[in-house]
Design a protein around this motif. Structure first.
Motif, PDB file in Angstrom:
ATOM      1  N   MET A  11       0.851  -1.198   0.000  1.00  0.00           N
ATOM      2  CA  MET A  11       0.000   0.000   0.000  1.00  0.00           C
ATOM      3  C   MET A  11       0.886   1.248   0.000  1.00  0.00           C
ATOM      4  O   MET A  11       1.832   1.347   0.779  1.00  0.00           O
ATOM      5  CB  MET A  11      -0.905  -0.009   1.245  1.00  0.00           C
ATOM      6  N   PRO A  12       0.594   2.220  -0.890  1.00  0.00           N
ATOM      7  CA  PRO A  12       1.429   3.429  -0.940  1.00  0.00           C
ATOM      8  C   PRO A  12       1.366   4.215   0.361  1.00  0.00           C
ATOM      9  O   PRO A  12       0.358   4.202   1.075  1.00  0.00           O
ATOM     10  CB  PRO A  12       0.791   4.234  -2.087  1.00  0.00           C
ATOM     11  N   ALA A  13       2.454   4.896   0.658  1.00  0.00           N
ATOM     12  CA  ALA A  13       2.446   5.803   1.805  1.00  0.00           C
ATOM     13  C   ALA A  13       1.420   6.913   1.568  1.00  0.00           C
ATOM     14  O   ALA A  13       1.097   7.250   0.421  1.00  0.00           O
ATOM     15  CB  ALA A  13       3.832   6.400   2.002  1.00  0.00           C
ATOM     16  N   GLN A  14       0.935   7.458   2.662  1.00  0.00           N
ATOM     17  CA  GLN A  14      -0.074   8.517   2.583  1.00  0.00           C
ATOM     18  C   GLN A  14       0.556   9.842   3.041  1.00  0.00           C
ATOM     19  O   GLN A  14       1.150   9.917   4.114  1.00  0.00           O
ATOM     20  CB  GLN A  14      -1.282   8.181   3.448  1.00  0.00           C
ATOM     21  N   ILE A  15       0.395  10.861   2.219  1.00  0.00           N
ATOM     22  CA  ILE A  15       0.915  12.192   2.517  1.00  0.00           C
ATOM     23  C   ILE A  15      -0.262  13.086   2.894  1.00  0.00           C
ATOM     24  O   ILE A  15      -1.193  13.264   2.105  1.00  0.00           O
ATOM     25  CB  ILE A  15       1.659  12.792   1.313  1.00  0.00           C
ATOM     26  N   ILE A  16      -0.220  13.656   4.092  1.00  0.00           N
ATOM     27  CA  ILE A  16      -1.283  14.536   4.570  1.00  0.00           C
ATOM     28  C   ILE A  16      -0.784  15.979   4.504  1.00  0.00           C
ATOM     29  O   ILE A  16       0.294  16.296   5.021  1.00  0.00           O
ATOM     30  CB  ILE A  16      -1.693  14.213   6.022  1.00  0.00           C
ATOM     31  N   LEU A  17      -1.565  16.837   3.873  1.00  0.00           N
ATOM     32  CA  LEU A  17      -1.178  18.232   3.726  1.00  0.00           C
ATOM     33  C   LEU A  17      -1.643  19.076   4.907  1.00  0.00           C
ATOM     34  O   LEU A  17      -2.614  18.727   5.596  1.00  0.00           O
ATOM     35  CB  LEU A  17      -1.755  18.820   2.438  1.00  0.00           C
ATOM     36  N   HIS A  18      -0.974  20.179   5.119  1.00  0.00           N
ATOM     37  CA  HIS A  18      -1.429  21.154   6.105  1.00  0.00           C
ATOM     38  C   HIS A  18      -2.773  21.744   5.661  1.00  0.00           C
ATOM     39  O   HIS A  18      -3.114  21.720   4.472  1.00  0.00           O
ATOM     40  CB  HIS A  18      -0.417  22.296   6.247  1.00  0.00           C
ATOM     41  N   GLN A  19      -3.477  22.285   6.605  1.00  0.00           N
ATOM     42  CA  GLN A  19      -4.755  22.917   6.303  1.00  0.00           C
ATOM     43  C   GLN A  19      -4.547  24.073   5.317  1.00  0.00           C
ATOM     44  O   GLN A  19      -3.580  24.827   5.414  1.00  0.00           O
ATOM     45  CB  GLN A  19      -5.398  23.451   7.589  1.00  0.00           C
ATOM     46  N   ASN A  20      -5.454  24.139   4.352  1.00  0.00           N
ATOM     47  CA  ASN A  20      -5.443  25.206   3.336  1.00  0.00           C
ATOM     48  C   ASN A  20      -4.227  25.151   2.401  1.00  0.00           C
ATOM     49  O   ASN A  20      -3.903  26.154   1.763  1.00  0.00           O
ATOM     50  CB  ASN A  20      -5.517  26.593   3.994  1.00  0.00           C
ATOM     51  N   ARG A  21      -3.581  24.005   2.327  1.00  0.00           N
ATOM     52  CA  ARG A  21      -2.453  23.867   1.392  1.00  0.00           C
ATOM     53  C   ARG A  21      -2.804  22.943   0.230  1.00  0.00           C
ATOM     54  O   ARG A  21      -1.921  22.400  -0.434  1.00  0.00           O
ATOM     55  CB  ARG A  21      -1.205  23.352   2.130  1.00  0.00           C
ATOM     56  N   HIS A  45      10.135   5.966  -0.021  1.00  0.00           N
ATOM     57  CA  HIS A  45      11.512   6.097  -0.482  1.00  0.00           C
ATOM     58  C   HIS A  45      11.559   6.929  -1.759  1.00  0.00           C
ATOM     59  O   HIS A  45      10.528   7.209  -2.380  1.00  0.00           O
ATOM     60  CB  HIS A  45      12.122   4.718  -0.721  1.00  0.00           C
ATOM     61  N   SER A  46      12.746   7.297  -2.170  1.00  0.00           N
ATOM     62  CA  SER A  46      12.927   8.131  -3.352  1.00  0.00           C
ATOM     63  C   SER A  46      12.278   7.494  -4.586  1.00  0.00           C
ATOM     64  O   SER A  46      12.569   6.354  -4.940  1.00  0.00           O
ATOM     65  CB  SER A  46      14.418   8.347  -3.614  1.00  0.00           C
ATOM     66  N   GLY A  47      11.385   8.243  -5.223  1.00  0.00           N
ATOM     67  CA  GLY A  47      10.705   7.782  -6.438  1.00  0.00           C
ATOM     68  C   GLY A  47       9.452   6.983  -6.195  1.00  0.00           C
ATOM     69  O   GLY A  47       8.714   6.686  -7.147  1.00  0.00           O
ATOM     70  N   ASP A  48       9.173   6.602  -4.947  1.00  0.00           N
ATOM     71  CA  ASP A  48       7.975   5.802  -4.654  1.00  0.00           C
ATOM     72  C   ASP A  48       6.706   6.581  -4.980  1.00  0.00           C
ATOM     73  O   ASP A  48       6.645   7.805  -4.843  1.00  0.00           O
ATOM     74  CB  ASP A  48       7.940   5.404  -3.177  1.00  0.00           C
ATOM     75  N   THR A  49       5.693   5.829  -5.378  1.00  0.00           N
ATOM     76  CA  THR A  49       4.368   6.426  -5.599  1.00  0.00           C
ATOM     77  C   THR A  49       3.656   6.565  -4.265  1.00  0.00           C
ATOM     78  O   THR A  49       3.607   5.626  -3.471  1.00  0.00           O
ATOM     79  CB  THR A  49       3.537   5.555  -6.551  1.00  0.00           C
ATOM     80  N   VAL A  50       3.115   7.773  -4.019  1.00  0.00           N
ATOM     81  CA  VAL A  50       2.413   8.053  -2.764  1.00  0.00           C
ATOM     82  C   VAL A  50       1.041   8.644  -3.073  1.00  0.00           C
ATOM     83  O   VAL A  50       0.824   9.224  -4.145  1.00  0.00           O
ATOM     84  CB  VAL A  50       3.205   9.020  -1.866  1.00  0.00           C
ATOM     85  N   LYS A  62      -8.339   8.579  -9.220  1.00  0.00           N
ATOM     86  CA  LYS A  62      -8.130   7.635  -8.121  1.00  0.00           C
ATOM     87  C   LYS A  62      -7.941   6.207  -8.600  1.00  0.00           C
ATOM     88  O   LYS A  62      -7.259   5.396  -7.960  1.00  0.00           O
ATOM     89  CB  LYS A  62      -9.303   7.719  -7.145  1.00  0.00           C
ATOM     90  N   ASP A  63      -8.548   5.861  -9.742  1.00  0.00           N
ATOM     91  CA  ASP A  63      -8.469   4.483 -10.220  1.00  0.00           C
ATOM     92  C   ASP A  63      -7.307   4.250 -11.181  1.00  0.00           C
ATOM     93  O   ASP A  63      -7.198   3.189 -11.801  1.00  0.00           O
ATOM     94  CB  ASP A  63      -9.787   4.081 -10.901  1.00  0.00           C
ATOM     95  N   GLU A  64      -6.392   5.234 -11.307  1.00  0.00           N
ATOM     96  CA  GLU A  64      -5.279   5.110 -12.251  1.00  0.00           C
ATOM     97  C   GLU A  64      -4.010   4.664 -11.528  1.00  0.00           C
ATOM     98  O   GLU A  64      -3.512   5.362 -10.636  1.00  0.00           O
ATOM     99  CB  GLU A  64      -5.035   6.437 -12.972  1.00  0.00           C
ATOM    100  N   SER A  65      -3.483   3.520 -11.937  1.00  0.00           N
ATOM    101  CA  SER A  65      -2.240   2.992 -11.361  1.00  0.00           C
ATOM    102  C   SER A  65      -1.043   3.469 -12.172  1.00  0.00           C
ATOM    103  O   SER A  65      -1.133   3.692 -13.380  1.00  0.00           O
ATOM    104  CB  SER A  65      -2.269   1.462 -11.359  1.00  0.00           C
ATOM    105  N   ILE A  66       0.088   3.601 -11.485  1.00  0.00           N
ATOM    106  CA  ILE A  66       1.311   4.048 -12.164  1.00  0.00           C
ATOM    107  C   ILE A  66       2.091   2.810 -12.593  1.00  0.00           C
ATOM    108  O   ILE A  66       3.029   2.364 -11.937  1.00  0.00           O
ATOM    109  CB  ILE A  66       2.137   4.971 -11.242  1.00  0.00           C
ATOM    110  N   ASP A  67       1.665   2.253 -13.704  1.00  0.00           N
ATOM    111  CA  ASP A  67       2.227   1.004 -14.206  1.00  0.00           C
ATOM    112  C   ASP A  67       2.619   1.181 -15.669  1.00  0.00           C
ATOM    113  O   ASP A  67       2.607   2.294 -16.205  1.00  0.00           O
ATOM    114  CB  ASP A  67       1.223  -0.139 -14.032  1.00  0.00           C
ATOM    115  N   ASN A  68       2.971   0.085 -16.328  1.00  0.00           N
ATOM    116  CA  ASN A  68       3.354   0.167 -17.742  1.00  0.00           C
ATOM    117  C   ASN A  68       2.279   0.818 -18.590  1.00  0.00           C
ATOM    118  O   ASN A  68       2.567   1.639 -19.470  1.00  0.00           O
ATOM    119  CB  ASN A  68       3.653  -1.245 -18.279  1.00  0.00           C
TER     120      ASN A  68
END
Length: 396
Positions: free
Chosen positions: A1-11, A35-40, A70-76
């Motif tokens: 499962m990809p890491a989840q990035i949470i943004l600050h409020q109003n960003r 890690h570097s280049g990972d999809t998040v 949301k349904d688009e994977s970063i694949d070939n």
């Protein structure tokens, strides 16, 4: 499962407008390991999903967005679709009989951040400038070979911007057996591209339309081509009926190739002159000798690396335009350019106008020039506009 990035409020506003960058300062929290280049996956402060991108722990641009679906994977399949769409656009722009060299993928503007692909006949030159691009090198090469079977692939990821991503410079063959010099056609002219040692990916495709403009205005003109590189502006000028062209550049190898371009296009070699010299110095000498031309072309390298250097770069642009304007006969033309993305178009125009005032001359802008059509600018990413040019009549 990809890491989840949470943004600050109003960003989250820029992402909702589909701008492809998330800066480090916008990030409140990282859930999971990235890690570097990972999809998040990126979420706003309320937990709403915003998009999916490539993580770069070393860069101020912490995430470059791949998709807002949301349904688009970063694949070939993702890279195949994006690159097929980009290729279809370029194939609409050119007749392959007249032009077989173009920018296939223009990074963010084609939905592929950090990825540049220039196609020179049957050789694709790839520049991978971000952590995400680096991660998916194999998929990119696979998609090139799928869409253009028999294409040779060479990598020119040897630019300083990779350092900001924590990446080392990389060059070399990725697929096939590419020749290090490729003959291409541009608007019917033959051009030799040095993919191994040439500037950028070997050639400045972004000036294609400007070169054609120079050719249009060059009839019966004595032309001074500053920062001439391999002399393609001069070839267009000669093909357009120029009386003479003078190429000025600090690189002897570039001038040698400029001479070759005149030869292979069957243009009049007696009308071409080559001067190996610093352009600033050459222009000052022309001014001291009261030597002027009917057309002066100023196409300098990028003067700006970051916002902090803008003021210093503005002085450089003013100096070069001051002496460039001095070198134009009254009633002649100045074609002047800035390829610095951080140079605003209105500021560039002001710099050129101020240079004219200091030179005691009057300029009249008759045309504005931009990067060629195969370097598109997506609406949500205005930073994609970088090349600015002016065609000015100069009078006393």
């Amino acid at each position: 499962m990809p890491a989840q990035i949470i943004l600050h409020q109003n960003r989250d506003k820029s992402l909702r407008r589909r701008h492809p960058w998330v800066f480090e300062s916008a990030i409140a929290q990282v859930n999971g390991r990235a890690h570097s280049g990972d999809t998040v996956d990126v979420f706003d402060s309320e937990g709403d999903w915003l998009g999916r991108g490539a993580y770069s722990p070393n860069s101020q641009i912490r995430i470059r967005m791949w998709t807002f679906k949301k349904d688009e994977s970063i694949d070939n399949g993702f890279f195949l679709r994006k690159m097929a769409s980009a290729l279809a656009l370029r194939e609409r722009l050119f007749s392959s009989q007249d032009t077989n060299a173009f920018r296939w993928v223009a990074s963010e503007s084609d939905g592929l951040p950090g990825i540049t692909i220039d196609l020179y006949n049957n050789v694709a030159v790839v520049a991978l400038l971000s952590a995400g691009a680096e991660k998916h090198r194999d998929k990119i090469v696979w998609a090139i070979n799928k869409l253009k079977p028999g294409t040779h692939v060479y990598e020119r990821s040897d630019v300083d911007v990779r350092k900001k991503e924590g990446l080392e410079p990389v060059t070399g063959i990725l697929s096939g057996e590419p020749p290090m010099q490729v003959m291409v056609k541009e608007n019917g002219l033959s051009i030799i591209v040095d993919i191994e040692n040439g500037h950028k990916t070997g050639f400045y495709l972004d000036q294609r339309d400007s070169r054609a403009t120079a050719g249009h205005y060059a009839k019966d003109a004595n032309v001074l081509n500053c920062f001439s590189y391999t002399g393609t502006f001069s070839c267009y000028a000669l093909a357009g009926g120029a009386r003479s062209v003078t190429n000025v550049d600090v690189s002897q190898s570039a001038l040698d190739l400029a001479r070759k371009h005149v030869e292979i296009n069957g243009l009049d070699e007696t009308k071409s002159h080559y001067i190996k010299k610093d352009v600033f110095k050459a222009l000052r000498e022309y001014h001291e000798d009261n030597q002027q031309f009917d057309m002066v072309i100023l196409d300098p390298p990028k003067f700006i690396d970051n916002k902090a250097s803008l003021k210093r770069a503005a002085r450089g642009y003013k100096d070069i335009n001051l002496y460039g304007i001095h070198a134009v006969k009254s009633g002649g033309l100045l074609l002047t350019f800035s390829c610095s993305g951080l140079m605003p178009a209105d500021l560039f125009q002001k710099i050129v106008a101020d240079a004219a005032l200091d030179a005691g001359r009057t300029i009249k802008i008759i045309a504005r020039l931009n990067q060629a059509t195969d370097h598109p600018i997506i609406g949500s990413y205005p930073e994609g506009f970088y090349l600015k040019g002016l065609v000015c009549e100069v009078t006393d």
